[in-house]
Design an enzyme around this catalytic site. Structure first.
Site, PDB file in Angstrom:
ATOM      1  N   THR A   1     -12.305  25.863  45.285  1.00  0.00           N
ATOM      2  CA  THR A   1     -11.031  25.551  44.629  1.00  0.00           C
ATOM      3  C   THR A   1     -10.673  24.072  44.801  1.00  0.00           C
ATOM      4  O   THR A   1     -10.159  23.433  43.879  1.00  0.00           O
ATOM      5  CB  THR A   1      -9.905  26.433  45.188  1.00  0.00           C
ATOM      6  OG1 THR A   1     -10.267  27.805  45.006  1.00  0.00           O
ATOM      7  CG2 THR A   1      -8.584  26.163  44.488  1.00  0.00           C
TER       8      THR A   1
ATOM      9  N   ASP B   1       9.995  10.217  44.042  1.00  0.00           N
ATOM     10  CA  ASP B   1      10.359  11.617  44.266  1.00  0.00           C
ATOM     11  C   ASP B   1      11.523  11.991  43.360  1.00  0.00           C
ATOM     12  O   ASP B   1      12.669  12.156  43.800  1.00  0.00           O
ATOM     13  CB  ASP B   1      10.699  11.828  45.739  1.00  0.00           C
ATOM     14  CG  ASP B   1       9.513  11.545  46.638  1.00  0.00           C
ATOM     15  OD1 ASP B   1       8.393  11.937  46.261  1.00  0.00           O
ATOM     16  OD2 ASP B   1       9.688  10.912  47.691  1.00  0.00           O
TER      17      ASP B   1
ATOM     18  N   LYS C   1      -1.693  16.715  47.871  1.00  0.00           N
ATOM     19  CA  LYS C   1      -2.122  17.220  49.190  1.00  0.00           C
ATOM     20  C   LYS C   1      -2.926  18.518  49.054  1.00  0.00           C
ATOM     21  O   LYS C   1      -2.604  19.548  49.655  1.00  0.00           O
ATOM     22  CB  LYS C   1      -0.917  17.430  50.108  1.00  0.00           C
ATOM     23  CG  LYS C   1      -0.108  16.164  50.373  1.00  0.00           C
ATOM     24  CD  LYS C   1       1.045  16.445  51.319  1.00  0.00           C
ATOM     25  CE  LYS C   1       1.836  15.197  51.636  1.00  0.00           C
ATOM     26  NZ  LYS C   1       2.604  14.677  50.479  1.00  0.00           N
TER      27      LYS C   1
ATOM     28  N   ASP D   1      -7.330  23.980  50.223  1.00  0.00           N
ATOM     29  CA  ASP D   1      -7.766  25.292  49.771  1.00  0.00           C
ATOM     30  C   ASP D   1      -9.219  25.496  50.155  1.00  0.00           C
ATOM     31  O   ASP D   1      -9.822  24.639  50.813  1.00  0.00           O
ATOM     32  CB  ASP D   1      -7.588  25.410  48.251  1.00  0.00           C
ATOM     33  CG  ASP D   1      -7.173  26.813  47.823  1.00  0.00           C
ATOM     34  OD1 ASP D   1      -7.824  27.784  48.267  1.00  0.00           O
ATOM     35  OD2 ASP D   1      -6.201  26.938  47.053  1.00  0.00           O
TER      36      ASP D   1
ATOM     37  N   ASP E   1      -0.150  12.557  44.662  1.00  0.00           N
ATOM     38  CA  ASP E   1       0.028  13.096  46.014  1.00  0.00           C
ATOM     39  C   ASP E   1       0.282  14.598  45.986  1.00  0.00           C
ATOM     40  O   ASP E   1       1.389  15.064  46.239  1.00  0.00           O
ATOM     41  CB  ASP E   1       1.187  12.358  46.692  1.00  0.00           C
ATOM     42  CG  ASP E   1       1.303  12.690  48.166  1.00  0.00           C
ATOM     43  OD1 ASP E   1       0.297  13.134  48.758  1.00  0.00           O
ATOM     44  OD2 ASP E   1       2.397  12.496  48.738  1.00  0.00           O
TER      45      ASP E   1
ATOM     46  N   GLY F   1       9.855   5.539  49.843  1.00  0.00           N
ATOM     47  CA  GLY F   1      10.617   6.279  48.856  1.00  0.00           C
ATOM     48  C   GLY F   1      12.093   5.965  48.928  1.00  0.00           C
ATOM     49  O   GLY F   1      12.575   4.991  48.363  1.00  0.00           O
TER      50      GLY F   1
END
Length: 233
Positions: free
Chosen positions: A77, A19, A70, A73, A68, A213
């Protein structure tokens, strides 16, 4: 004392959540710890800022790349978004299970065609029963996860993203699904996570892969990951 062989085996369970925003940061981080991880997870903070060429550069560490984003939609799409991942040299991508069965089945077919494994997001580990209630969900977390897991199983996804607290339930009802588990905390500092376990507890519960992380990246990453690996033994 932990032996080298055990360290290598256990490192196969850990995806580091990178991240970060800059390419320099992610390359420096991975240079320090790539020998002790199973794979690389890149999330929205990195994805929204970087080009396909930057993502492809991460392949030099010879680790699976977990994209990642996520995706959530409408069906068309969603399908086109999965298609756009074709040339990024990634191995995994995440989709929200709230996309529904029909859309997930179609997306999974496309993903299989381009050799990407789809992972379904259940309920974010920063959510608890109170959060779900505020959003209008009538079920508690465990029941909502159960509902979504059944959809992931029917859509034949490769795996799911779930908190450590739901792993045993998932393995009982959908044993073929691989469990990728965030919410790993080695001490009482949970940050914004609410449904957590230690690395050892999560693996004992049946997690296939740990997504870690800040417990790795904050401070000295090399020292942190070795301490996590030692705690698993």
């Amino acid at each position: 004392k932990i032996c080298l062989k055990n360290l290598i085996m256990m490192s196969k369970n850990i995806f580091v959540a990178c991240d970060v925003s800059s390419q320099k940061e992610i390359l420096e981080l991975l240079q320090k710890i790539h020998e002790n991880i199973a794979g690389i997870k890149i999330g929205l903070q990195y994805i929204t800022k970087h080009s396909p060429e930057d993502i492809k550069e991460l392949a030099k560490f010879k680790k699976p790349i977990f994209y990642d984003a996520k995706f959530f939609d409408i069906k068309n799409t969603l399908i086109e978004s999965i298609k756009s991942l074709k040339d990024l040299n990634i191995d995994y991508a995440t989709v929200h299970l709230l996309n529904g069965l029909e859309a997930l089945e179609s997306a999974n077919k496309i993903a299989n065609d381009i050799n990407i494994k789809l992972l379904g997001v259940t309920v974010l580990t920063s959510f608890d029963n109170d959060e779900l209630n505020k959003l209008g969900f009538k079920d508690q977390v465990e029941k909502q996860v159960l509902r979504l897991i059944k959809i992931a199983d029917r859509a034949n996804l490769y795996g799911v993203i779930c908190s450590p607290l739901e792993i045993k339930m998932i393995k009982e009802i959908a044993p073929k699904l691989k469990c990728f588990t965030p919410g790993i905390r080695q001490n009482k500092i949970k940050n914004d996570q609410k449904r957590t376990m230690t690395a050892k507890q999560a693996l004992n519960a049946g997690s296939d892969y740990l997504i870690i992380g800040r417990p790795i990246t904050e401070g000295d990453p090399k020292k942190n990951i070795k301490e996590i690996l030692s705690s698993i033994n």
